[in-house]
Write a protein that holds these residues in place. Structure first.
Motif, PDB file in Angstrom:
ATOM      1  N   PRO A  30       0.706  -1.304   0.093  1.00  0.00           N
ATOM      2  CA  PRO A  30      -0.021   0.056  -0.137  1.00  0.00           C
ATOM      3  C   PRO A  30       0.856   1.350   0.052  1.00  0.00           C
ATOM      4  O   PRO A  30       0.560   2.158  -0.674  1.00  0.00           O
ATOM      5  CB  PRO A  30      -0.826  -0.132   1.134  1.00  0.00           C
ATOM      6  CG  PRO A  30      -1.004  -1.563   1.740  1.00  0.00           C
ATOM      7  CD  PRO A  30       0.483  -2.027   0.792  1.00  0.00           C
ATOM      8  N   LEU A  31       1.775   1.289   0.660  1.00  0.00           N
ATOM      9  CA  LEU A  31       2.733   2.338   0.754  1.00  0.00           C
ATOM     10  C   LEU A  31       3.580   2.866  -0.307  1.00  0.00           C
ATOM     11  O   LEU A  31       4.183   4.014  -0.549  1.00  0.00           O
ATOM     12  CB  LEU A  31       3.777   2.417   2.211  1.00  0.00           C
ATOM     13  CG  LEU A  31       2.931   2.366   3.222  1.00  0.00           C
ATOM     14  CD1 LEU A  31       3.954   2.436   4.454  1.00  0.00           C
ATOM     15  CD2 LEU A  31       2.099   3.727   3.487  1.00  0.00           C
ATOM     16  N   LEU A  32       3.602   1.591  -1.375  1.00  0.00           N
ATOM     17  CA  LEU A  32       3.959   2.182  -2.805  1.00  0.00           C
ATOM     18  C   LEU A  32       3.088   1.997  -3.762  1.00  0.00           C
ATOM     19  O   LEU A  32       3.639   2.337  -5.070  1.00  0.00           O
ATOM     20  CB  LEU A  32       5.314   0.881  -2.974  1.00  0.00           C
ATOM     21  CG  LEU A  32       6.144   0.707  -2.050  1.00  0.00           C
ATOM     22  CD1 LEU A  32       7.392  -0.249  -2.510  1.00  0.00           C
ATOM     23  CD2 LEU A  32       7.213   2.158  -1.858  1.00  0.00           C
ATOM     24  N   GLN A  33       1.885   2.208  -3.385  1.00  0.00           N
ATOM     25  CA  GLN A  33       0.713   2.406  -4.596  1.00  0.00           C
ATOM     26  C   GLN A  33       0.048   3.665  -4.228  1.00  0.00           C
ATOM     27  O   GLN A  33      -0.579   3.724  -3.247  1.00  0.00           O
ATOM     28  CB  GLN A  33      -0.133   1.325  -4.384  1.00  0.00           C
ATOM     29  CG  GLN A  33      -1.525   1.176  -5.206  1.00  0.00           C
ATOM     30  CD  GLN A  33      -1.019   1.595  -6.715  1.00  0.00           C
ATOM     31  OE1 GLN A  33      -0.212   0.774  -7.119  1.00  0.00           O
ATOM     32  NE2 GLN A  33      -1.907   2.513  -7.224  1.00  0.00           N
TER      33      GLN A  33
ATOM     34  N   ASN B 153       1.212   0.694 -14.429  1.00  0.00           N
ATOM     35  CA  ASN B 153       1.866   1.616 -13.211  1.00  0.00           C
ATOM     36  C   ASN B 153       1.149   2.914 -13.287  1.00  0.00           C
ATOM     37  O   ASN B 153       1.352   3.918 -14.146  1.00  0.00           O
ATOM     38  CB  ASN B 153       3.149   1.895 -13.441  1.00  0.00           C
ATOM     39  CG  ASN B 153       4.112   0.477 -13.533  1.00  0.00           C
ATOM     40  OD1 ASN B 153       3.812  -0.307 -12.333  1.00  0.00           O
ATOM     41  ND2 ASN B 153       4.877   0.220 -14.521  1.00  0.00           N
ATOM     42  N   GLN B 154       0.289   3.170 -12.098  1.00  0.00           N
ATOM     43  CA  GLN B 154      -0.642   4.141 -11.997  1.00  0.00           C
ATOM     44  C   GLN B 154       0.318   5.347 -11.348  1.00  0.00           C
ATOM     45  O   GLN B 154      -0.673   6.425 -11.247  1.00  0.00           O
ATOM     46  CB  GLN B 154      -1.976   3.815 -11.530  1.00  0.00           C
ATOM     47  CG  GLN B 154      -2.827   2.898 -12.413  1.00  0.00           C
ATOM     48  CD  GLN B 154      -4.241   2.937 -11.882  1.00  0.00           C
ATOM     49  OE1 GLN B 154      -4.953   3.665 -11.923  1.00  0.00           O
ATOM     50  NE2 GLN B 154      -4.522   1.560 -11.166  1.00  0.00           N
TER      51      GLN B 154
ATOM     52  N   LEU C 292       5.709   5.751  -7.689  1.00  0.00           N
ATOM     53  CA  LEU C 292       6.115   4.816  -6.795  1.00  0.00           C
ATOM     54  C   LEU C 292       6.018   3.279  -7.220  1.00  0.00           C
ATOM     55  O   LEU C 292       6.710   2.485  -7.015  1.00  0.00           O
ATOM     56  CB  LEU C 292       5.604   4.936  -5.388  1.00  0.00           C
ATOM     57  CG  LEU C 292       6.192   5.963  -4.535  1.00  0.00           C
ATOM     58  CD1 LEU C 292       5.427   5.996  -3.195  1.00  0.00           C
ATOM     59  CD2 LEU C 292       7.699   5.820  -4.267  1.00  0.00           C
ATOM     60  N   GLN C 293       4.604   3.089  -7.594  1.00  0.00           N
ATOM     61  CA  GLN C 293       4.325   1.836  -8.128  1.00  0.00           C
ATOM     62  C   GLN C 293       5.097   1.406  -9.035  1.00  0.00           C
ATOM     63  O   GLN C 293       5.723  -0.130  -9.241  1.00  0.00           O
ATOM     64  CB  GLN C 293       2.802   1.785  -8.754  1.00  0.00           C
ATOM     65  CG  GLN C 293       2.552   0.294  -9.101  1.00  0.00           C
ATOM     66  CD  GLN C 293       1.132   0.353  -9.658  1.00  0.00           C
ATOM     67  OE1 GLN C 293       0.312   1.159  -9.746  1.00  0.00           O
ATOM     68  NE2 GLN C 293       0.747  -0.853 -10.311  1.00  0.00           N
ATOM     69  N   ALA C 294       5.643   2.298 -10.229  1.00  0.00           N
ATOM     70  CA  ALA C 294       6.587   1.983 -11.197  1.00  0.00           C
ATOM     71  C   ALA C 294       7.910   1.581 -10.772  1.00  0.00           C
ATOM     72  O   ALA C 294       8.616   0.476 -11.051  1.00  0.00           O
ATOM     73  CB  ALA C 294       6.792   3.208 -12.165  1.00  0.00           C
ATOM     74  N   ILE C 295       8.557   2.344  -9.812  1.00  0.00           N
ATOM     75  CA  ILE C 295       9.833   1.976  -9.139  1.00  0.00           C
ATOM     76  C   ILE C 295       9.891   0.483  -8.483  1.00  0.00           C
ATOM     77  O   ILE C 295      10.713  -0.490  -8.795  1.00  0.00           O
ATOM     78  CB  ILE C 295      10.155   2.948  -8.070  1.00  0.00           C
ATOM     79  CG1 ILE C 295      10.192   4.468  -8.781  1.00  0.00           C
ATOM     80  CG2 ILE C 295      11.537   2.535  -7.319  1.00  0.00           C
ATOM     81  CD1 ILE C 295      11.264   4.595  -9.666  1.00  0.00           C
ATOM     82  N   TYR C 296       8.624   0.403  -7.692  1.00  0.00           N
ATOM     83  CA  TYR C 296       8.421  -1.136  -7.133  1.00  0.00           C
ATOM     84  C   TYR C 296       8.219  -2.382  -8.298  1.00  0.00           C
ATOM     85  O   TYR C 296       9.093  -3.181  -8.093  1.00  0.00           O
ATOM     86  CB  TYR C 296       7.205  -0.912  -6.382  1.00  0.00           C
ATOM     87  CG  TYR C 296       6.925  -2.336  -5.636  1.00  0.00           C
ATOM     88  CD1 TYR C 296       7.618  -2.993  -4.651  1.00  0.00           C
ATOM     89  CD2 TYR C 296       5.862  -2.913  -6.150  1.00  0.00           C
ATOM     90  CE1 TYR C 296       7.319  -4.245  -4.007  1.00  0.00           C
ATOM     91  CE2 TYR C 296       5.481  -4.285  -5.818  1.00  0.00           C
ATOM     92  CZ  TYR C 296       6.329  -5.078  -4.550  1.00  0.00           C
ATOM     93  OH  TYR C 296       5.929  -5.936  -4.277  1.00  0.00           O
TER      94      TYR C 296
ATOM     95  N   LEU D 101       2.758   9.798 -14.186  1.00  0.00           N
ATOM     96  CA  LEU D 101       2.193   8.346 -14.455  1.00  0.00           C
ATOM     97  C   LEU D 101       0.706   8.634 -13.881  1.00  0.00           C
ATOM     98  O   LEU D 101      -0.067   8.015 -14.636  1.00  0.00           O
ATOM     99  CB  LEU D 101       2.804   7.298 -13.749  1.00  0.00           C
ATOM    100  CG  LEU D 101       4.247   6.936 -14.367  1.00  0.00           C
ATOM    101  CD1 LEU D 101       4.879   5.999 -13.487  1.00  0.00           C
ATOM    102  CD2 LEU D 101       3.911   6.418 -15.697  1.00  0.00           C
ATOM    103  N   GLU D 102       0.547   9.402 -12.791  1.00  0.00           N
ATOM    104  CA  GLU D 102      -0.743   9.594 -12.380  1.00  0.00           C
ATOM    105  C   GLU D 102      -1.916  10.382 -13.521  1.00  0.00           C
ATOM    106  O   GLU D 102      -2.897  10.014 -13.697  1.00  0.00           O
ATOM    107  CB  GLU D 102      -0.943  10.172 -10.991  1.00  0.00           C
ATOM    108  CG  GLU D 102      -0.483   9.276 -10.064  1.00  0.00           C
ATOM    109  CD  GLU D 102      -0.357   9.925  -8.583  1.00  0.00           C
ATOM    110  OE1 GLU D 102       0.081  11.258  -8.428  1.00  0.00           O
ATOM    111  OE2 GLU D 102      -0.658   9.558  -7.633  1.00  0.00           O
TER     112      GLU D 102
END
Length: 468
Positions: free
Chosen positions: A14-17, A97-98, A101-105, A253-254
């Motif tokens: 959650p903290l990376l999304q 990847n929305q 942070l999600q993309a990095i993860y 990305l958002e």
């Protein structure tokens, strides 16, 4: 490819999304709404410091630095747009990847995601702090302009910044109750219009002053000083201010996830990024050049606050009012991201909590119905108060901008996008492309470190009166 082929969002911590799942939303974003979002994020408080930044390094290095940072930002934006859809050869899944942070993860793994998260949270928070400082400076400039007009140029027109920070904070507490990022489109459009307006006013006022005085001020080497060490620190701060002005990586990305298709979201986003970054770079050059030409060695840290004695005074007031309106929207464009992070984490950690689920409707006169959520009200209010408190503690416009820019530009705009590009495109180590990008990355890191040291020196000097 069907929606079901995408990897499910809940596999991401959650903290990376940073964004809610919007696969099922009726997406309506276009190239122009994307341009509005990007311009809202880029043409913010940073543009007001650019005349001062150019004044530190001179007529050649100043404009050249703006062009270089603009080019780097555009290339980085292209890298980030490409990662919106990522195919993982290890498991055969394609992930949308929305968020940054999600993309990095997804692409670089959990450890890199965690490291990026620390910088990311700092980025969002410091942007709120900078916007509070800037808005207070602009509101104070309005009061001073009116005071000088009514009482004369010799009047003691001094006002405290904390009072105006408090006013802006109260406005943000209310605006922060907007549910999520996808409900800020109208706010971004208004803010983008305001950014164009005050940029044109700043350019116009600068040119008018140049014409009135009959000369172009400034020099090739920038502001002269009897202390060479101080000159070095000022140049470092100027670079940090310029870096801060091109801070858009975290929202791309958002914004891309809000676009409709066809054409593909990647194509639309690259077109929007090109238009927005080209437009803002030209604006930056015009604002910086007109301000430096008008004031020379006396160029103020905040361009529009330098026209305190200018007539018609109402034009200066209007320009500063546009800044405040823009920052109201800009604050929300950034902070809605971190609001989503925390609220999503809380909802997934405490699924049975009524604190997150309970919603009360409010109706005031003929205004639209307003819905309040206890978690949203408490957390977002606390967050705004914290940014306001830090702004009151360090109300130093240029130094805070330089510190923030030097911290965030390299990791978010240079390092992580390049690393994701290597993975996405399967760039072979020690190939020509790999070597060129590595040299650019290391060079930008050295410049960033130089800027960071200079900004810290400036903060220490301003806060404690002690120069390194």
């Amino acid at each position: 490819m069907a929606r079901g082929d995408y990897e499910e969002e809940e596999h991401h911590p959650p903290l990376l999304q940073t964004s809610p799942n919007n696969h099922n939303l009726n997406l309506t974003g276009t190239v122009w709404t994307a341009v509005a979002h990007i311009i809202t994020a880029v043409i913010g408080s940073g543009v007001l410091s650019l005349a001062w930044s150019v004044a530190q390094v001179g007529w050649i290095a100043g404009p050249l630095s703006l062009l270089i940072f603009g080019l780097i930002t555009l290339v980085s934006a292209y890298f980030i747009c490409d990662i919106h859809l990522y195919f993982d050869p290890k498991n055969g899944n394609t992930t949308m990847n929305q968020s940054y942070l999600q993309a990095i993860y997804t692409v670089l793994g959990y450890k890199n995601g965690l490291a990026c998260a620390c910088v990311f949270y700092f980025t969002i928070f410091k942007t709120g702090v900078v916007y509070i400082i800037t808005s207070a400076t602009s509101m104070r400039a309005i009061m001073q302009s009116n005071c000088y007009h009514e009482q004369g140029h010799d009047a003691a027109c001094e006002f405290e910044d904390w009072y105006y920070m408090l006013i802006f904070g109260i406005i943000q507490i209310v605006a922060s109750q907007i549910p999520d990022f996808f409900h800020t489109k109208w706010l971004s459009i208004i803010a983008a219009i305001m950014s164009f307006t005050y940029s044109f006013i700043g350019i116009g006022l600068g040119l008018a002053q140049v014409i009135e005085q009959g000369e172009i001020k400034g020099s090739i080497t920038g502001i002269s000083t009897t202390n060479p060490t101080q000159k070095v620190w000022l140049v470092a701060q100027a670079i940090g201010d310029i870096a801060f002005s091109f801070n858009i990586a975290v929202i791309l990305l958002e914004v891309q996830s809000s676009l409709k298709s066809p054409p593909s979201q990647k194509v639309t986003m690259k077109k929007a990024s090109t238009i927005a970054i080209f437009t803002t770079t030209i604006f930056f050059l015009c604002c910086a050049a007109s301000g430096y030409a008008a004031f020379g060695d006396l160029t103020p840290g905040n361009l529009l606050t330098g026209f305190g004695f200018y007539e018609p005074y109402w034009l200066v007031d209007f320009g500063n009012a546009c800044i405040v309106l823009h920052l109201v929207g800009g604050y929300q464009v950034y902070t809605q991201t971190i609001f989503a992070i925390v609220e999503r984490w809380y909802a997934e950690t405490f699924p049975e909590s009524t604190f997150a689920k309970d919603t009360q409707s409010m109706k005031v006169s003929s205004l639209p119905e307003f819905k309040l959520n206890p978690l949203r009200l408490c957390f977002r209010t606390t967050y705004v108060v914290l940014t306001m408190a830090v702004g009151m503690l360090f109300p130093y416009f240029n130094e805070v901008l330089a510190f923030a820019g030097s911290i965030i530009f390299w990791p978010l705009t240079i390092y992580f996008p390049v690393e994701m590009y290597f993975v996405q495109k399967k760039v072979i180590p020690w190939s020509r492309k790999w070597i060129i990008l590595r040299i650019c990355t290391i060079s930008c890191l050295l410049v960033t470190i130089f800027s960071l040291v200079g900004s810290i020196e400036g903060l220490i000097t301003k806060r404690f009166g002690y120069s390194l």
